[in-house]
Enzyme design. Structure first.
Site, short mmCIF file in Angstrom:
data_model
loop_
_atom_site.label_atom_id
_atom_site.label_comp_id
_atom_site.label_asym_id
_atom_site.label_seq_id
_atom_site.Cartn_x
_atom_site.Cartn_y
_atom_site.Cartn_z
N SER A 190 55.62 47.09 43.26
CA SER A 190 55.19 45.99 44.12
C SER A 190 56.26 44.93 44.36
O SER A 190 56.27 44.28 45.38
CB SER A 190 53.95 45.34 43.53
OG SER A 190 54.21 44.88 42.23
N HIS A 218 49.71 50.11 45.80
CA HIS A 218 50.49 49.63 46.96
C HIS A 218 50.86 50.79 47.89
O HIS A 218 51.88 50.71 48.59
CB HIS A 218 51.76 48.91 46.50
CG HIS A 218 51.50 47.51 46.04
ND1 HIS A 218 51.31 46.46 46.91
CD2 HIS A 218 51.37 46.98 44.81
CE1 HIS A 218 51.10 45.35 46.23
NE2 HIS A 218 51.12 45.64 44.95
N LYS A 249 43.50 46.28 48.36
CA LYS A 249 44.73 46.07 49.13
C LYS A 249 44.57 46.73 50.51
O LYS A 249 43.80 46.25 51.31
CB LYS A 249 45.94 46.58 48.33
CG LYS A 249 46.17 45.72 47.09
CD LYS A 249 47.49 46.00 46.39
CE LYS A 249 47.77 44.93 45.34
NZ LYS A 249 47.50 45.36 43.97
C1 PLP Z 1 47.14 45.00 42.62
C2 PLP Z 1 47.40 46.02 41.63
C3 PLP Z 1 46.48 46.31 40.64
C4 PLP Z 1 45.22 45.53 40.47
O1 PLP Z 1 44.26 45.87 41.43
P1 PLP Z 1 42.88 45.09 41.44
O2 PLP Z 1 41.93 46.05 42.04
O3 PLP Z 1 43.11 43.87 42.27
O4 PLP Z 1 42.54 44.76 40.04
C5 PLP Z 1 46.76 47.34 39.76
N1 PLP Z 1 47.90 48.04 39.84
C6 PLP Z 1 48.83 47.77 40.78
C7 PLP Z 1 50.09 48.58 40.83
C8 PLP Z 1 48.62 46.75 41.69
O5 PLP Z 1 49.54 46.48 42.59
#
Ligand code: PLP
Length: 415
Positions: A190, A218, A249
């Site tokens: 990320s 991502h 996301k």
């Molecule tokens: C955003 C993210 C998470 C967390 O996701 P949520 O559903 O918001 O808890 C976990 N792993 C990665 C790689 C992320 O980018």
């Protein structure tokens, strides 16, 4: 209020310490739905202004998509607001299983289990399947939620240098005496926007009898020709033992996460994963909207194609303007500034120009690698990005960094 003034002072001093180091995180109040252009109040009490949003995870522009909103309303009307239960007591509706099946189909896995979030999926999955006789071998840049999941698991833990396959191979050799070996990586990282080399990772896993875990938060919905994520991009769909991802996301942006993979892994999670067993079911409107998201993405690649086009345009524009950016194939485009104060000043100046971005610096990224992370969305259009580019150039010019390479920027601003 029970605690003494002395305790209060101690907490206040801690907060002051965070401020003094320049690490205090401020929130900006958005007065509109999540989108490519939003109305923002910042700082609190200031006039609300229109800004172009270049820092959300709304990659596919589905967070406020009319069809997704309609599906959420339909879910609300048909199945209610909340479940008031965890899954295994009385919190599983037909649509929960329907979404799990749809995710398995989308990700090409044997089964899927939903969690309240991907943070929860990562917190629960390792402990559910690994024990003290096993080893987890993780990339050194994996997401914080994976690190927490690793901490909760009794298996041994080792790491390999970021995306370094030689180092990974060495670790796999070292750990041949363990019962199970699990390679753990993000699909897309990320902070840098680079992709883990899953084809090579899968080959090493086969050679050294290891499992592969990929967190594709991502990537799900937009990386790969049809948006199935990094396994599709690298031609290894169906060969990843465990995929975790988020619904928060690209896939609609509300909340919820999952573990998708081999049947036995999913079954063990249903029996043992603590965030699954002891936290509430994902709410029906989110389930219903997520089903719609997968339906939209399975019908057309239009949104991921537009996102790819936007990202290409943006990368090229920034490069030509003379910024130092991290190369990559994802819609995460970090502009490297190296110096933490410069990153903060840069973000503030851009906000004044109607651009919403965030400066990242230690401890979110390694010291001396401060940056502005920009993220593209299918909701952006080229004219919008052109106008943003003009502003980036103006602020780059103001700080005298256009055309400077890493060495020159560090020489000018220090670390
Ligand atoms: C955003 C993210 C998470 C967390 O996701 P949520 O559903 O918001 O808890 C976990 N792993 C990665 C790689 C992320 O980018």
């Amino acid at each position: 209020m029970a605690y003494s003034e002395q305790v209060r002072e101690a907490f206040r001093a801690e907060l002051e310490g965070i401020r003094e180091k320049g690490l205090y995180k401020e929130e900006r109040l958005i007065h509109s739905p999540q989108s490519a252009d939003i109305r923002v109040e910042y700082p609190e009490g200031a006039e609300v202004r229109e800004v172009i949003n270049l820092c959300s995870n709304n990659y596919l522009g589905l967070s406020s998509h009319p069809e997704v909103i309609r599906a959420a309303h339909e879910g609300l009307d048909a199945r209610g607001y909340g479940m008031s239960s965890v899954r295994f007591i009385c919190g599983t509706q037909d649509i929960h299983r329907k979404l799990e099946h749809a995710l398995s189909e989308f990700l090409d896995t044997e089964d899927t289990i939903l969690f309240p979030s991907c943070m929860d999926a990562n917190a629960g999955v390792f402990e559910a399947i690994l024990g003290p006789e096993d080893v987890m071998i993780s990339d050194r840049l994996v997401h914080a939620s994976i690190i927490d999941g690793i901490r909760l698991c009794k298996a041994m833990h080792d790491t390999y240098k970021h995306a370094n396959m030689k180092h990974l191979e060495q670790k796999l050799e070292e750990h041949q005496d363990k019962r199970l070996r699990m390679i753990i990586t993000d699909g897309v990282f990320s902070m840098d926007g680079d992709l883990a080399p899953l084809d090579e990772i899968v080959a090493l896993a086969q050679k050294y009898d290891a499992m592969v875990f990929v967190d594709d938060s991502h990537a799900s919905g937009f990386i790969g020709k049809t948006g199935r994520g990094t396994p599709e991009h690298f031609g290894v769909m169906g060969k990843i033992d465990i995929i975790t991802t988020t619904l928060g996301k690209g896939l609609g942006g509300a909340s919820g996460g999952c573990v998708a993979g081999r049947q036995e892994i999913v079954d063990l999670c249903r029996q043992r994963a603590r965030p699954y067993l002891f936290s509430n079911s994902v709410a029906p409107p989110i389930i219903s909207a997520s089903l719609k998201v997968l339906e939209i993405l399975s019908a057309t690649t239009e949104r991921r194609d537009r996102l790819e086009e936007n990202a290409r345009f943006w990368r090229q524009g920034l490069s030509e303007a003379g910024f130092v950016i991290k190369a990559g194939d994802s819609p995460i485009v970090p502009i490297m500034l190296f110096n933490a104060k410069l990153a903060q000043d840069f973000a503030r100046d851009l906000y004044e120009q109607g651009i919403y971005v965030t400066g990242f610096f230690f401890p979110v990224v390694p010291a001396g690698q401060a940056r502005i992370r920009t993220q593209l969305s299918a909701d952006h259009d080229i004219p919008m990005l052109e106008s943003a580019l003009v502003k980036f150039k103006a602020i780059g010019d103001k700080h005298g960094i256009l055309g400077l390479d890493k060495k020159a920027i560090i020489a000018k601003f220090g670390l």
